[in-house]
Motif scaffolding. Structure first.
Motif, PDB file in Angstrom:
ATOM      1  N   SER A 197      57.396  -4.762  10.275  1.00 24.82           N
ATOM      2  CA  SER A 197      58.025  -3.576  10.839  1.00 24.82           C
ATOM      3  C   SER A 197      57.048  -2.754  11.655  1.00 24.82           C
ATOM      4  O   SER A 197      57.439  -1.823  12.342  1.00 24.82           O
ATOM      5  N   ALA A 198      55.744  -3.092  11.570  1.00 22.16           N
ATOM      6  CA  ALA A 198      54.714  -2.393  12.332  1.00 22.16           C
ATOM      7  C   ALA A 198      53.553  -3.370  12.544  1.00 22.16           C
ATOM      8  O   ALA A 198      53.438  -4.358  11.832  1.00 22.16           O
ATOM      9  N   PRO A 199      52.682  -3.105  13.527  1.00 17.58           N
ATOM     10  CA  PRO A 199      51.544  -4.011  13.758  1.00 17.58           C
ATOM     11  C   PRO A 199      50.662  -4.131  12.525  1.00 17.58           C
ATOM     12  O   PRO A 199      50.472  -3.183  11.772  1.00 17.58           O
ATOM     13  N   VAL A 200      50.111  -5.332  12.341  1.00 20.43           N
ATOM     14  CA  VAL A 200      49.210  -5.588  11.220  1.00 20.43           C
ATOM     15  C   VAL A 200      47.784  -5.504  11.725  1.00 20.43           C
ATOM     16  O   VAL A 200      47.402  -6.159  12.692  1.00 20.43           O
ATOM     17  N   SER A 201      46.967  -4.685  11.068  1.00 18.36           N
ATOM     18  CA  SER A 201      45.608  -4.452  11.530  1.00 18.36           C
ATOM     19  C   SER A 201      44.666  -5.575  11.106  1.00 18.36           C
ATOM     20  O   SER A 201      44.963  -6.377  10.213  1.00 18.36           O
ATOM     21  N   ARG A 202      43.507  -5.615  11.738  1.00 19.16           N
ATOM     22  CA  ARG A 202      42.483  -6.601  11.395  1.00 19.16           C
ATOM     23  C   ARG A 202      42.023  -6.413   9.955  1.00 19.16           C
ATOM     24  O   ARG A 202      41.780  -7.387   9.223  1.00 19.16           O
ATOM     25  N   ALA A 203      41.900  -5.159   9.513  1.00 19.01           N
ATOM     26  CA  ALA A 203      41.469  -4.890   8.145  1.00 19.01           C
ATOM     27  C   ALA A 203      42.472  -5.446   7.128  1.00 19.01           C
ATOM     28  O   ALA A 203      42.086  -5.965   6.071  1.00 19.01           O
ATOM     29  N   GLN A 204      43.754  -5.344   7.450  1.00 20.65           N
ATOM     30  CA  GLN A 204      44.766  -5.892   6.553  1.00 20.65           C
ATOM     31  C   GLN A 204      44.660  -7.408   6.456  1.00 20.65           C
ATOM     32  O   GLN A 204      44.723  -7.983   5.367  1.00 20.65           O
ATOM     33  N   TRP A 205      44.496  -8.079   7.616  1.00 22.37           N
ATOM     34  CA  TRP A 205      44.367  -9.533   7.597  1.00 22.37           C
ATOM     35  C   TRP A 205      43.120  -9.968   6.827  1.00 22.37           C
ATOM     36  O   TRP A 205      43.158 -10.941   6.064  1.00 22.37           O
ATOM     37  N   LEU A 206      42.019  -9.255   7.008  1.00 23.65           N
ATOM     38  CA  LEU A 206      40.791  -9.600   6.288  1.00 23.65           C
ATOM     39  C   LEU A 206      40.952  -9.390   4.779  1.00 23.65           C
ATOM     40  O   LEU A 206      40.482 -10.195   3.974  1.00 23.65           O
ATOM     41  N   GLY A 207      41.611  -8.291   4.412  1.00 25.11           N
ATOM     42  CA  GLY A 207      41.845  -8.048   2.991  1.00 25.11           C
ATOM     43  C   GLY A 207      42.702  -9.134   2.371  1.00 25.11           C
ATOM     44  O   GLY A 207      42.434  -9.613   1.259  1.00 25.11           O
ATOM     45  N   LEU A 208      43.729  -9.555   3.098  1.00 25.47           N
ATOM     46  CA  LEU A 208      44.604 -10.611   2.610  1.00 25.47           C
ATOM     47  C   LEU A 208      43.867 -11.954   2.550  1.00 25.47           C
ATOM     48  O   LEU A 208      44.084 -12.752   1.627  1.00 25.47           O
ATOM     49  N   ALA A 209      42.983 -12.200   3.515  1.00 24.66           N
ATOM     50  CA  ALA A 209      42.213 -13.450   3.517  1.00 24.66           C
ATOM     51  C   ALA A 209      41.264 -13.518   2.315  1.00 24.66           C
ATOM     52  O   ALA A 209      41.127 -14.566   1.677  1.00 24.66           O
ATOM     53  N   ARG A 210      40.586 -12.393   2.017  1.00 20.81           N
ATOM     54  CA  ARG A 210      39.694 -12.378   0.842  1.00 20.81           C
ATOM     55  C   ARG A 210      40.491 -12.647  -0.430  1.00 20.81           C
ATOM     56  O   ARG A 210      40.081 -13.431  -1.295  1.00 20.81           O
ATOM     57  N   LEU A 211      41.623 -11.986  -0.534  1.00 22.35           N
ATOM     58  CA  LEU A 211      42.472 -12.148  -1.714  1.00 22.35           C
ATOM     59  C   LEU A 211      42.928 -13.603  -1.852  1.00 22.35           C
ATOM     60  O   LEU A 211      42.925 -14.166  -2.956  1.00 22.35           O
ATOM     61  N   SER A 212      43.283 -14.225  -0.742  1.00 21.71           N
ATOM     62  CA  SER A 212      43.804 -15.590  -0.773  1.00 21.71           C
ATOM     63  C   SER A 212      42.720 -16.599  -1.134  1.00 21.71           C
ATOM     64  O   SER A 212      42.981 -17.572  -1.855  1.00 21.71           O
ATOM     65  N   GLY A 213      41.512 -16.392  -0.632  1.00 25.73           N
ATOM     66  CA  GLY A 213      40.417 -17.283  -0.993  1.00 25.73           C
ATOM     67  C   GLY A 213      40.138 -17.269  -2.489  1.00 25.73           C
ATOM     68  O   GLY A 213      39.933 -18.323  -3.115  1.00 25.73           O
ATOM     69  N   LEU A 214      40.149 -16.086  -3.067  1.00 24.65           N
ATOM     70  CA  LEU A 214      39.936 -15.975  -4.508  1.00 24.65           C
ATOM     71  C   LEU A 214      41.103 -16.584  -5.281  1.00 24.65           C
ATOM     72  O   LEU A 214      40.911 -17.217  -6.329  1.00 24.65           O
ATOM     73  N   ALA A 215      42.320 -16.406  -4.766  1.00 25.38           N
ATOM     74  CA  ALA A 215      43.499 -16.971  -5.423  1.00 25.38           C
ATOM     75  C   ALA A 215      43.430 -18.497  -5.453  1.00 25.38           C
ATOM     76  O   ALA A 215      43.854 -19.132  -6.423  1.00 25.38           O
ATOM     77  N   ALA A 216      42.901 -19.105  -4.391  1.00 25.71           N
ATOM     78  CA  ALA A 216      42.753 -20.561  -4.369  1.00 25.71           C
ATOM     79  C   ALA A 216      41.806 -21.030  -5.469  1.00 25.71           C
ATOM     80  O   ALA A 216      42.073 -22.026  -6.157  1.00 25.71           O
ATOM     81  N   GLY A 217      40.704 -20.325  -5.642  1.00 24.89           N
ATOM     82  CA  GLY A 217      39.767 -20.684  -6.707  1.00 24.89           C
ATOM     83  C   GLY A 217      40.389 -20.537  -8.086  1.00 24.89           C
ATOM     84  O   GLY A 217      40.232 -21.407  -8.952  1.00 24.89           O
ATOM     85  N   MET A 218      41.128 -19.455  -8.287  1.00 26.66           N
ATOM     86  CA  MET A 218      41.799 -19.256  -9.571  1.00 26.66           C
ATOM     87  C   MET A 218      42.839 -20.346  -9.821  1.00 26.66           C
ATOM     88  O   MET A 218      42.970 -20.873 -10.927  1.00 26.66           O
ATOM     89  N   GLY A 219      43.581 -20.726  -8.777  1.00 25.62           N
ATOM     90  CA  GLY A 219      44.588 -21.764  -8.934  1.00 25.62           C
ATOM     91  C   GLY A 219      43.984 -23.080  -9.363  1.00 25.62           C
ATOM     92  O   GLY A 219      44.528 -23.784 -10.232  1.00 25.62           O
ATOM     93  N   CYS A 220      42.864 -23.434  -8.779  1.00 26.70           N
ATOM     94  CA  CYS A 220      42.178 -24.671  -9.152  1.00 26.70           C
ATOM     95  C   CYS A 220      41.768 -24.643 -10.620  1.00 26.70           C
ATOM     96  O   CYS A 220      41.970 -25.611 -11.351  1.00 26.70           O
ATOM     97  N   VAL A 221      41.214 -23.522 -11.058  1.00 29.70           N
ATOM     98  CA  VAL A 221      40.778 -23.385 -12.450  1.00 29.70           C
ATOM     99  C   VAL A 221      41.962 -23.487 -13.406  1.00 29.70           C
ATOM    100  O   VAL A 221      41.897 -24.161 -14.443  1.00 29.70           O
ATOM    101  N   SER A 222      43.062 -22.858 -13.054  1.00 34.51           N
ATOM    102  CA  SER A 222      44.213 -22.799 -13.965  1.00 34.51           C
ATOM    103  C   SER A 222      44.938 -24.135 -14.095  1.00 34.51           C
ATOM    104  O   SER A 222      45.594 -24.395 -15.104  1.00 34.51           O
ATOM    105  N   ALA A 223      44.832 -24.990 -13.072  1.00 39.30           N
ATOM    106  CA  ALA A 223      45.591 -26.239 -13.066  1.00 39.30           C
ATOM    107  C   ALA A 223      45.267 -27.108 -14.270  1.00 39.30           C
ATOM    108  O   ALA A 223      46.154 -27.755 -14.846  1.00 39.30           O
TER     109      ALA A 223
END
Length: 393
Positions: A197-223
């Motif tokens: 509904s509004a432009p997404v800033s670079r800071a938002q994309w970076l925050g989401l990227a950091r979160l996603s990288g950590l989520a991938a590591g957690m997913g591997c551990v939990s499997a």
């Protein structure tokens, strides 16, 4: 019909998530020993099949924001629960490992559709100051579904087909509830595909990227735990199937703490909340590695794993919707996608390690990996949360 209250939205959303995540996706490992025996499935094959719901989840969640906007929240919720029912009944009737894999694959699709649909529903009916709490509570519905597997195992013991038939019936009820109570809206025209509904800033994309990288590591551990914890206590520890049912009840009860994920972020901050969740998860893996035949340790391990996993998934859900406040259906997509990518990689890796080195070595290695991801998260998330939340959106 009157709009849903925040409490009613939390209850309905928890029910849908309990079916699509708890029963359709995560109880597979509980029944895996019986499935392996009846369908002659090797450890490596079990790891591959165990990765399938995570793989189909990847594709489903990528399409979920578009599906939610195209069909509307109500139809998307019904589709998620309905697909769960189809996948569960396919598993119940599977005459071979191939059809078992098909059913598991369909279950993963239902899971991928459900979270974005519920996040969008929360955005539409819940006041802003309560959204974090309601989202975390809905996410903890996974634990309710997992806990439901416990009486199923005690009643049906080795009859996993009967259990999955019962799960499919519950999925049909969830689809009906979604049809009756989720907010109704007009479908969005294909000529209006915008997700933001509004432009997404670079800071938002970076925050989401950091979160996603950590989520991938957690997913591997939990499997390793989701697929092979029951197998470990039965084949390496000598426990019986009925005891693994109590383990899954402990996972479910422990996971209810995930309902407080939003409050933990507010009180302790993102970095500490994330590190604590992964430390608890690593401890659960280590306890199982110490002595898989000790029932008390197995129960403690299960409760810790449920708590760690649900706190972390609640953390990724709440933080992603906070960061992407202008796109609540899209916010959880990348972190949940990354979690599933990690699980797709972790499940066959764990299967190979179990076959090559045994359950104890496998769980020890995955516990160590969990601590490494916790340390990485402490560095990536520290001092960055404020910048993400100040991003325009």
């Amino acid at each position: 019909m009157r709009p849903l209250s925040s409490l009613a939205m939390a209850a309905l959303g928890s029910g849908v998530i309990a079916i699509t995540y708890g029963l359709a996706r995560f109880v597979f490992g509980l029944f895996l020993p019986s499935m392996r025996e009846e369908l002659t499935i090797t450890s490596t094959m079990a790891g591959v099949i165990g990765a399938l719901p995570f793989l189909s989840f990847v594709f489903a969640i990528l399409a979920a924001p578009w599906v939610t906007r195209r069909l509307g929240v109500r139809r998307a919720g019904v589709a998620a629960a309905g697909l769960a029912g189809i996948g569960l009944i396919t598993i119940a009737q599977a005459p071979s490992s191939l059809l078992l894999a098909v059913g598991v694959l369909i279950c993963g699709i239902s899971t991928g559709l459900s979270s974005p649909a519920m996040a969008e529903a929360v955005y539409r009916v819940v006041p802003p100051d309560l959204r974090g709490r309601v989202n975390a509570t809905i996410n903890a519905g996974t634990s309710l579904g997992i806990a439901l597997a416990m009486p199923a195992v005690l009643v049906w013991a080795e009859a996993w087909r009967s259990a999955y038939t019962g799960f499919a019936a519950l999925a049909a009820l969830a689809a009906l509830a979604a049809l009756c109570y989720l907010p109704r809206e007009e479908r969005i025209s294909l000529s209006r595909p915008r997700l933001f509904s509004a432009p997404v800033s670079r800071a938002q994309w970076l925050g989401l990227a950091r979160l996603s990288g950590l989520a991938a590591g957690m997913g591997c551990v939990s499997a390793a735990y989701w697929v092979f914890a029951p197998d470990a206590v039965i084949n390496a520890g000598g426990l019986v199937s009925s005891q693994t049912a109590w383990m899954w009840l402990a996972v479910g009860i422990g996971g209810l703490t995930g309902a407080g994920g939003g409050d933990l972020i507010s009180r302790f901050g993102p970095a500490m909340t994330h590190a604590a969740g992964l430390t608890v998860m690593s401890a659960s893996l280590a306890l199982l590695a110490i002595n898989p035949g000790n029932f008390a340790l197995a129960l403690s391990s299960a409760a810790l794993f449920g708590a760690g996993y649900m706190i972390l998934t609640g953390f990724y859900l709440v933080r992603s919707t906070q960061i992407m406040s202008n796109a609540p259906a899209f916010g959880p997509v990348l972190p949940l996608l990354a979690t599933s990518v990690g699980q797709v990689a972790g499940s066959p890796l764990a299967g190979w390690l179990v076959g090559a080195e045994g359950h104890v070595a496998t769980f020890t290695l995955f516990a160590t990996l969990g601590l490494a991801v916790a340390g990485l998260g402490s560095w990536l998330l520290k001092e960055r949360a404020t910048a993400d939340e100040r991003a325009p959106g």
